[in-house]
Design a protein around this motif. Sequence first.
Motif, mmCIF file in Angstrom:
data_model
loop_
_atom_site.group_PDB
_atom_site.id
_atom_site.type_symbol
_atom_site.label_atom_id
_atom_site.label_comp_id
_atom_site.label_asym_id
_atom_site.label_seq_id
_atom_site.Cartn_x
_atom_site.Cartn_y
_atom_site.Cartn_z
ATOM 1 N N CYS A 140 0.823 -1.217 0.000
ATOM 2 C CA CYS A 140 0.000 0.000 0.000
ATOM 3 C C CYS A 140 0.853 1.261 0.000
ATOM 4 N N CYS B 225 -0.486 3.382 -2.712
ATOM 5 C CA CYS B 225 -1.328 4.467 -2.209
ATOM 6 C C CYS B 225 -0.519 5.571 -1.546
ATOM 7 N N TYR C 81 -7.305 10.830 7.749
ATOM 8 C CA TYR C 81 -7.128 10.157 6.456
ATOM 9 C C TYR C 81 -7.231 8.642 6.620
ATOM 10 N N GLN C 82 -6.528 8.099 7.617
ATOM 11 C CA GLN C 82 -6.562 6.655 7.858
ATOM 12 C C GLN C 82 -7.950 6.212 8.310
ATOM 13 N N ARG D 271 -10.212 5.767 5.317
ATOM 14 C CA ARG D 271 -9.997 4.506 4.611
ATOM 15 C C ARG D 271 -10.711 3.361 5.313
ATOM 16 N N SER E 28 -14.441 3.359 4.688
ATOM 17 C CA SER E 28 -14.786 2.815 3.369
ATOM 18 C C SER E 28 -14.699 1.292 3.369
ATOM 19 N N TYR E 29 -13.679 0.747 4.036
ATOM 20 C CA TYR E 29 -13.563 -0.706 4.106
ATOM 21 C C TYR E 29 -14.760 -1.317 4.836
ATOM 22 N N GLY F 189 -9.659 10.305 2.576
ATOM 23 C CA GLY F 189 -9.329 8.948 2.995
ATOM 24 C C GLY F 189 -10.396 7.950 2.590
ATOM 25 N N ASN G 82 -9.888 7.241 -0.995
ATOM 26 C CA ASN G 82 -8.735 6.354 -1.142
ATOM 27 C C ASN G 82 -9.093 4.908 -0.808
ATOM 28 N N GLY G 83 -9.994 4.719 0.164
ATOM 29 C CA GLY G 83 -10.405 3.374 0.547
ATOM 30 C C GLY G 83 -11.131 2.631 -0.552
ATOM 31 N N GLY H 131 -8.430 -3.010 7.654
ATOM 32 C CA GLY H 131 -8.053 -1.598 7.573
ATOM 33 C C GLY H 131 -7.140 -1.178 8.704
#
Length: 226
Positions: free
Chosen positions: A18, A22, A46-47, A50, A53-54, A127, A130-131, A162
């Motif tokens: 990643c 990414c 940001y993390q 992600r 989204s996961y 983020g 990005n996910g 994640g």
Amino acid sequence: MSYQNLAFMIGLLGSIHCVGMCGPLAFAVPSLQPGWAYLVRDKLLYQSGRIISYCLLGIFIGLLGRQLWLGGIQQGVSVLSGILIIIAATSRLFKISIAGSGSFLLKPFHRLFGYALKHKANHLIIGMVNGLLPCGFVYLAMAGALNTGSVDTAISYMFWFGLGTTPLMFIAGLSAGFTGLTFRKKINAVVPYLMLFLGCWFILRGMELNIPYLSPAKAATITECL
């Protein structure tokens, strides 16, 4: 090994990949306010985006997997997932690639990501975008979540995946590059073997050989689903 531990380890090992894929996107997202406190806050947001989204992907995969389990075809899905993962691992081991594969999926993502950057969207939103990046490790995690058989477990699986990607991605975001190319190549060389292990595990699980944890019998599998 529990589903959560497996998902976390996939995320942790996959995060080396990643950083290379990414990482440049994460580095391109500037912190709009100066100072380390704001930088740490933005990278954590940001993390978190992600992971959100996961988890959303986990809801979709969990609903699909639940229907497959209720339809009684979960064993076939597990075996098919294992075969596809082994094929993907073999292609990586022998460096077999399909020209242009996945490019049509990346174009809309890049447009969406560019739009978010242009309008200086919140780091949490960026983020989350990005996910949704098409990624082999995310697909691998989704295959695992599909075989859990329930929405709650699928969400948990994607959450731990994640979380596993977070430490290295967070450090890389702060340092604008954490691992060297040589180190990443060494880790990536191990990844196909991990995929082979997972593929074999999914196949054995679908065969219901009455081996505890590794290949449970059908009655035990149904109990887990309820």
